[in-house]
Design an enzyme around this catalytic site. Structure first.
Site, PDB file in Angstrom:
ATOM      1  N   THR A  12     -36.574   9.647  31.160  1.00  0.00           N
ATOM      2  CA  THR A  12     -37.445   9.693  29.973  1.00  0.00           C
ATOM      3  C   THR A  12     -38.882   9.278  30.306  1.00  0.00           C
ATOM      4  OG1 THR A  12     -35.507   9.100  28.661  1.00  0.00           O
ATOM      5  CG2 THR A  12     -37.646   8.856  27.595  1.00  0.00           C
ATOM      6  N   SER A 142     -43.300  -3.314  27.748  1.00  0.00           N
ATOM      7  CA  SER A 142     -42.484  -2.339  26.996  1.00  0.00           C
ATOM      8  C   SER A 142     -43.309  -1.592  25.945  1.00  0.00           C
ATOM      9  CB  SER A 142     -41.340  -3.069  26.293  1.00  0.00           C
ATOM     10  OG  SER A 142     -41.880  -3.798  25.198  1.00  0.00           O
ATOM     11  N   CYS A 143     -42.693  -0.571  25.383  1.00  0.00           N
ATOM     12  CA  CYS A 143     -43.369   0.217  24.331  1.00  0.00           C
ATOM     13  C   CYS A 143     -43.758  -0.663  23.154  1.00  0.00           C
ATOM     14  CB  CYS A 143     -42.454   1.347  23.873  1.00  0.00           C
ATOM     15  SG  CYS A 143     -40.779   0.823  23.472  1.00  0.00           S
ATOM     16  N   ARG A 171     -35.841   1.840  16.957  1.00  0.00           N
ATOM     17  CA  ARG A 171     -34.967   3.022  17.008  1.00  0.00           C
ATOM     18  C   ARG A 171     -33.714   2.654  17.811  1.00  0.00           C
ATOM     19  NH1 ARG A 171     -34.863   2.149  21.690  1.00  0.00           N
ATOM     20  NH2 ARG A 171     -35.777   3.234  23.481  1.00  0.00           N
ATOM     21  N   HIS A 196     -39.848  -9.402  22.185  1.00  0.00           N
ATOM     22  CA  HIS A 196     -41.001  -8.489  22.075  1.00  0.00           C
ATOM     23  C   HIS A 196     -42.314  -9.215  21.821  1.00  0.00           C
ATOM     24  CE1 HIS A 196     -37.270  -6.524  20.645  1.00  0.00           C
ATOM     25  NE2 HIS A 196     -37.694  -5.524  21.404  1.00  0.00           N
ATOM     26  N   GLY A 197     -42.315 -10.098  20.797  1.00  0.00           N
ATOM     27  CA  GLY A 197     -43.554 -10.800  20.472  1.00  0.00           C
ATOM     28  C   GLY A 197     -44.006 -11.686  21.620  1.00  0.00           C
ATOM     29  N   HIS A 222     -40.317   3.357  16.613  1.00  0.00           N
ATOM     30  CA  HIS A 222     -40.160   1.985  16.115  1.00  0.00           C
ATOM     31  C   HIS A 222     -41.223   1.774  15.037  1.00  0.00           C
ATOM     32  CE1 HIS A 222     -37.951   1.095  19.822  1.00  0.00           C
ATOM     33  NE2 HIS A 222     -39.029   1.182  20.573  1.00  0.00           N
ATOM     34  N   GLN A 306     -41.781   5.403  21.081  1.00  0.00           N
ATOM     35  CA  GLN A 306     -41.253   4.568  22.170  1.00  0.00           C
ATOM     36  C   GLN A 306     -41.264   5.260  23.517  1.00  0.00           C
ATOM     37  OE1 GLN A 306     -39.254   5.903  19.757  1.00  0.00           O
ATOM     38  NE2 GLN A 306     -37.691   7.048  20.892  1.00  0.00           N
TER      39      GLN A 306
HETATM   40  N1  LIG Z   1     -37.109   5.143  26.921  1.00  0.00           N
HETATM   41  C1  LIG Z   1     -37.981   4.352  26.331  1.00  0.00           C
HETATM   42  O1  LIG Z   1     -38.166   4.471  25.133  1.00  0.00           O
HETATM   43  C2  LIG Z   1     -38.746   3.346  27.124  1.00  0.00           C
HETATM   44  C3  LIG Z   1     -39.985   2.916  26.639  1.00  0.00           C
HETATM   45  C4  LIG Z   1     -40.748   2.020  27.395  1.00  0.00           C
HETATM   46  C5  LIG Z   1     -40.235   1.517  28.579  1.00  0.00           C
HETATM   47  N2  LIG Z   1     -38.993   1.919  29.011  1.00  0.00           N
HETATM   48  C6  LIG Z   1     -38.521   1.382  30.284  1.00  0.00           C
HETATM   49  O2  LIG Z   1     -38.708   2.366  31.287  1.00  0.00           O
HETATM   50  C7  LIG Z   1     -37.684   2.243  32.290  1.00  0.00           C
HETATM   51  C8  LIG Z   1     -36.972   3.573  32.412  1.00  0.00           C
HETATM   52  O3  LIG Z   1     -36.352   3.873  31.184  1.00  0.00           O
HETATM   53  P1  LIG Z   1     -35.958   5.358  30.781  1.00  0.00           P
HETATM   54  O4  LIG Z   1     -35.759   5.339  29.319  1.00  0.00           O
HETATM   55  O5  LIG Z   1     -36.895   6.331  31.378  1.00  0.00           O
HETATM   56  O6  LIG Z   1     -34.550   5.492  31.487  1.00  0.00           O
HETATM   57  P2  LIG Z   1     -33.711   6.846  31.741  1.00  0.00           P
HETATM   58  O7  LIG Z   1     -34.162   7.919  30.817  1.00  0.00           O
HETATM   59  O8  LIG Z   1     -32.302   6.430  31.738  1.00  0.00           O
HETATM   60  O9  LIG Z   1     -34.139   7.289  33.200  1.00  0.00           O
HETATM   61  C9  LIG Z   1     -33.846   6.491  34.303  1.00  0.00           C
HETATM   62  C10 LIG Z   1     -34.051   7.281  35.570  1.00  0.00           C
HETATM   63  O10 LIG Z   1     -33.749   6.443  36.680  1.00  0.00           O
HETATM   64  C11 LIG Z   1     -32.828   7.103  37.542  1.00  0.00           C
HETATM   65  N3  LIG Z   1     -31.975   6.101  38.204  1.00  0.00           N
HETATM   66  C12 LIG Z   1     -30.705   5.744  37.951  1.00  0.00           C
HETATM   67  N4  LIG Z   1     -30.320   4.788  38.801  1.00  0.00           N
HETATM   68  C13 LIG Z   1     -31.369   4.550  39.603  1.00  0.00           C
HETATM   69  C14 LIG Z   1     -31.598   3.682  40.704  1.00  0.00           C
HETATM   70  N5  LIG Z   1     -30.637   2.881  41.178  1.00  0.00           N
HETATM   71  N6  LIG Z   1     -32.839   3.683  41.298  1.00  0.00           N
HETATM   72  C15 LIG Z   1     -33.803   4.520  40.861  1.00  0.00           C
HETATM   73  N7  LIG Z   1     -33.631   5.378  39.833  1.00  0.00           N
HETATM   74  C16 LIG Z   1     -32.426   5.377  39.218  1.00  0.00           C
HETATM   75  C17 LIG Z   1     -32.065   8.071  36.682  1.00  0.00           C
HETATM   76  O11 LIG Z   1     -31.658   9.116  37.542  1.00  0.00           O
HETATM   77  P3  LIG Z   1     -30.809  10.379  37.050  1.00  0.00           P
HETATM   78  O12 LIG Z   1     -31.777  11.174  36.209  1.00  0.00           O
HETATM   79  O13 LIG Z   1     -30.427  11.069  38.282  1.00  0.00           O
HETATM   80  O14 LIG Z   1     -29.669   9.820  36.263  1.00  0.00           O
HETATM   81  C18 LIG Z   1     -33.143   8.508  35.694  1.00  0.00           C
HETATM   82  O15 LIG Z   1     -33.905   9.571  36.205  1.00  0.00           O
HETATM   83  C19 LIG Z   1     -36.809   1.071  31.829  1.00  0.00           C
HETATM   84  O16 LIG Z   1     -37.312  -0.115  32.411  1.00  0.00           O
HETATM   85  C20 LIG Z   1     -37.042   1.034  30.330  1.00  0.00           C
HETATM   86  O17 LIG Z   1     -36.784  -0.223  29.765  1.00  0.00           O
HETATM   87  C21 LIG Z   1     -38.256   2.855  28.331  1.00  0.00           C
END
Ligand SMILES: NC(=O)c1ccc[n+]([C@@H]2O[C@H](COP(=O)([O-])OP(=O)(O)OC[C@H]3O[C@@H](n4cnc5c(N)ncnc54)[C@H](OP(=O)(O)O)[C@@H]3O)[C@@H](O)[C@H]2O)c1
Length: 345
Positions: A12, A142-143, A171, A196-197, A222, A306
């Site tokens: 994502t 974070s977001c 969300r 968060h805060g 959110h 987010q």
């Molecule tokens: N989603 C949100 O709304 C959001 C917002 C702000 C911050 N974040 C933060 O951003 C980070 C990523 O979140 P995301 O939502 O993008 O997660 P995600 O959609 O689950 O994507 C994670 C990615 O990491 C890969 N992965 C799995 N295991 C791994 C490993 N051991 N080493 C390296 N890569 C690996 C996955 O590979 P595959 O594709 O091959 O499975 C996938 O491409 C997290 O720290 C999250 O808290 C997320």
């Protein structure tokens, strides 16, 4: 100098950061990782981003070729050709990955799923770009924390002090996520206060802030309900605060009733109209008619996309780490203009 950027984790956040980096003239994507072949690899192929395996094991690397994808190697190969890695792996993998980045001798950026303690540094463009100039590694918060910083930092910078209580209405899952919930309940986060805060204080320690959080069955944004106490003699009015946020980068202030944009559903529809990929909204959306200053107490609501508000922050953060732009406003302007031009907006 063109900064060579690796994306570890093309999910994502990773695919969005890759696009935003690709839009810039001073940096390029040298590769992205996937754990194994899946539909997400097609996007990397389509964009022309070299595809690498998350792991160095030859059997896992060869699985890509078996599925018809050209894989350029394992994570170590990717790190060897990059100046900086943006870690977009699922949260909590940070400690393990940090060792790999240090061994490779490159700079690193983690996301908000990791704790501040991992790097001892955190980042948002408006709060502390200058503290991150030239450091080895940091964490884009974070977001939610990014969203809080966008509107609270200019307020703090004007007033000199700020006490904040906020409730994060979160969300339940991202639109592409089939595993999380709730789907028919409102789930209070029973860790009080929520992280968060207080996380805002990792980028702006002077803001006194606490938060509560609840997860609700929606996938698209959110909402924050915020109460901020300003110091007496602040000299602000509801109107001047609205004007301040209208002049703040990456904040959109709109009258909900007049524009018929009274819920997150319409905010997201407006974002789709803007025309960024995936219908993203990098800006924090503040309802003008939801802002009210009563004495020294300010009430307002804001909505956070987010999946995307942290994306341009990662680009600015790369420039901070590489020491190529010391002025956060100049970086923000450059990042946002390049993204707009990339999508023909
Ligand atoms: N989603 C949100 O709304 C959001 C917002 C702000 C911050 N974040 C933060 O951003 C980070 C990523 O979140 P995301 O939502 O993008 O997660 P995600 O959609 O689950 O994507 C994670 C990615 O990491 C890969 N992965 C799995 N295991 C791994 C490993 N051991 N080493 C390296 N890569 C690996 C996955 O590979 P595959 O594709 O091959 O499975 C996938 O491409 C997290 O720290 C999250 O808290 C997320």
């Amino acid at each position: 100098m063109t900064i060579k950027v690796a994306i570890n984790g093309f999910g994502t956040i990773g695919k969005r950061v890759a696009d935003a980096v690709d839009a810039q003239t001073d940096m390029e994507i040298v590769g992205v990782t996937k754990t194994g072949p899946s539909f997400g690899c097609d996007l990397a192929v389509k964009k022309g981003f070299p595809l690498y395996c998350t792991f160095d094991d030859s059997s896992k690397i060869s699985a890509f070729a078996d599925a018809g994808y050209s894989c350029s190697g394992g994570l170590s190969d990717l790190l060897s050709v990059a100046d900086v890695v943006v870690d977009c792996s699922p949260g909590k993998l940070g400690a393990e990955n940090l060792e790999k980045y240090k061994r490779a001798g490159i700079k690193y950026i983690f996301q908000g799923g990791e704790k501040h303690a991992l790097t001892g540094q955190s980042y948002t463009s408006s709060a502390n770009h200058s503290d991150n100039i030239g450091v080895d590694g940091t964490r884009v918060v974070s977001c939610n924390t990014t969203g809080l910083s966008r509107t609270l930092v200019p307020l703090f910078d004007y007033c000199g002090s700020l006490k904040v209580e906020c409730t994060m209405i979160r969300r339940a899952a991202d639109p592409g996520d089939s595993k999380k919930g709730p789907i028919n309940a409102i789930a209070p986060v029973l860790k009080v206060p929520s992280h968060h805060g207080p996380d805002v204080m990792t980028v702006k320690p002077e803001i006194e802030i606490n938060s509560l959080a609840v997860a609700v069955p929606t996938t698209i944004m959110h909402v924050h309900a915020i109460v901020a106490d300003l110091p007496s003699g602040h000299g602000l009015s509801t109107e001047s605060i609205i004007q301040m946020w209208k002049e703040t980068p990456r904040v959109i202030v709109m009258n909900g009733v007049n524009n018929r944009i009274t819920t997150t559903a319409e905010v997201m529809e407006m974002a789709r109209d803007i025309g960024r990929k995936w219908g993203d909204l990098h800006e924090i959306f503040v309802w003008e008619d939801g802002i009210s200053l009563q004495g020294d107490r300010l009430y307002y609501f804001q909505a956070i996309h987010q999946e995307s508000d942290v994306i341009p922050e990662n680009v600015d953060c790369i420039r901070a780490l590489m020491g190529t732009e010391e002025d956060w406003k100049a970086s923000v302007a450059k990042t946002d203009a390049a993204i707009s031009s990339y999508y023909g907006l």
